[in-house]
Design an enzyme around this catalytic site. Sequence first.
Site, short mmCIF file in Angstrom:
data_model
loop_
_atom_site.label_atom_id
_atom_site.label_comp_id
_atom_site.label_asym_id
_atom_site.label_seq_id
_atom_site.Cartn_x
_atom_site.Cartn_y
_atom_site.Cartn_z
N TYR A 1 -14.53 4.37 7.73
CA TYR A 1 -15.22 3.16 7.26
C TYR A 1 -16.71 3.16 7.62
CZ TYR A 1 -10.66 1.67 5.82
OH TYR A 1 -9.44 1.60 5.18
N CYS B 1 -3.64 2.57 -4.46
CA CYS B 1 -4.55 3.38 -3.66
C CYS B 1 -4.59 4.78 -4.26
CB CYS B 1 -4.12 3.42 -2.19
SG CYS B 1 -5.24 4.47 -1.23
N HIS C 1 0.86 -1.19 0.00
CA HIS C 1 0.00 0.00 0.00
C HIS C 1 0.89 1.23 0.00
CE1 HIS C 1 -2.82 2.99 1.51
NE2 HIS C 1 -3.79 2.15 1.22
N HIS D 1 -7.67 0.54 -4.54
CA HIS D 1 -8.48 1.30 -3.58
C HIS D 1 -9.00 2.52 -4.29
CE1 HIS D 1 -6.42 -0.14 0.43
NE2 HIS D 1 -7.01 -1.12 -0.23
N ASP E 1 -12.59 3.00 -0.89
CA ASP E 1 -11.80 3.31 0.29
C ASP E 1 -12.41 4.52 0.96
OD1 ASP E 1 -9.77 3.01 2.09
OD2 ASP E 1 -8.28 4.08 0.92
N HIS E 2 -12.58 4.44 2.23
CA HIS E 2 -13.13 5.52 3.07
C HIS E 2 -14.42 6.08 2.45
CE1 HIS E 2 -8.72 6.35 4.45
NE2 HIS E 2 -9.13 5.12 4.70
C1 DNO Z 1 -6.49 3.07 6.07
C2 DNO Z 1 -5.89 2.05 5.20
C3 DNO Z 1 -4.56 1.52 5.68
C4 DNO Z 1 -4.18 0.28 4.89
C5 DNO Z 1 -2.88 -0.31 5.30
C6 DNO Z 1 -2.48 -1.44 4.39
O1 DNO Z 1 -7.63 3.35 5.93
O2 DNO Z 1 -5.80 2.47 3.90
O3 DNO Z 1 -4.66 1.21 7.03
O4 DNO Z 1 -5.15 -0.71 5.10
O5 DNO Z 1 -1.88 0.65 5.29
O6 DNO Z 1 -1.45 -2.15 4.97
#
Ligand code: DNO
Length: 391
Positions: free
Chosen positions: A365, A278, A240, A305, A348-349
């Site tokens: 989340y 991401c 990531h 992501h 993501d988020h």
């Molecule tokens: C936060 C996430 C990170 C991600 C880690 C992967 O929301 O994007 O915590 O899961 O860095 O190892």
Amino acid sequence: MEKTWRWFGKKDKISLSMLRQIGVEGIVTALHEVSNGEVWTLESINELKNYIESFGLRWSVVESLPVSESIKYGGNDRDDLIDKYIISLENLGKAGITTVCYNFMPVLDWARTDLFHKWEDGSSSLYFDKVKFAYFELYILERNGAEKDYNSEILEKVEELKKTITEEDRKDLIDSVIVKTQGFVNGNIKEGDLDPVGIFKKLLALYDGIDRDALRQNMKYFLEKIMPVCEKWNIQMCVHPDDPPFQLLGLPRIVTCEEDIDWFLTAVDNPHNGLTFCAGSLSAGLQNDVPKLAKKYASRTKFVHLRSTNVFDNGNFIEAEHLGGRGHLIDVIKVFEKESPSLPMRIDHGRLLSDDVDKGYNPGYSFFGRMLALGQIEGVIAAVQSELEGK
Ligand code: DNO
């Protein structure tokens, strides 16, 4: 792309049946109850896998199999920890779960200063405020030399903040930067720890003398050791990017931009050494043109992501609506749908909408916020697919 969702295990307030109903196909999760550095047994992996499958879903991606700090800074016990990591990978391979996300960020897994930054419509999102972060470094951590990392304008604002900040705001800032954002993903610091700042300072000290090159060499060492087990079980490791993708706390950060990504992909030039693309993390770095990076690294991307940010002139950034901001997700989706249509992606988020408030969700989340984004992204994917099919 496969529609996946990050789910935090049986304790997650969002149930798998809810996810099935909103069109989720695959689950992204981890054995959250196993401490960092301990082996994931085949039995526990299979137990969770069967549970997920009993809802008509599949366990698509592991996020994360955490890399212990000692592997990152190169401690004496790193070989033992890597051996345990290899056993966990082998067990995942035996269970047929072959996409594994991890990160190589020292100490802090991701950084935000505000968890509930208000929008005009009353919803809220995560936010990063440079002045607050500088205040945290200078007057909470009291990190030696931190002032050298900021320009005079920021430093003046920090002095102003120092005059007005309340004890409660200070506590909130500590909670946001090192407790609430970290506990559920990383385990270094958890809610309920009595002296989070003290623990954090000790963790930072472990990296004394570890610069960018040393961290790079430690990542290479780790990857080279795990590649054989990945080849044996066809496991796709996907790192990531650092979130945010710039230097923080005087710690080296090595997955922030094109040059960094080129470096780790060539240092261990093996197809099992890949990237979690991401878009959100990358978008928070002004050096990054996100769709261009998607195109360049599509073949080494194993997991996506989808998220976006807006970066302001003063260096602050906000998590944007999924179809707005610097992530340019429509273009990113076009790239991946064309080059790698079966890739797993997750929203993501998401913003915190009224009905998400006080539900006990992990920061970023939410349920409705992410569901709204999933609906938007699903529409984009359908439009792109129909264009590609020439309809
Ligand atoms: C936060 C996430 C990170 C991600 C880690 C992967 O929301 O994007 O915590 O899961 O860095 O190892």
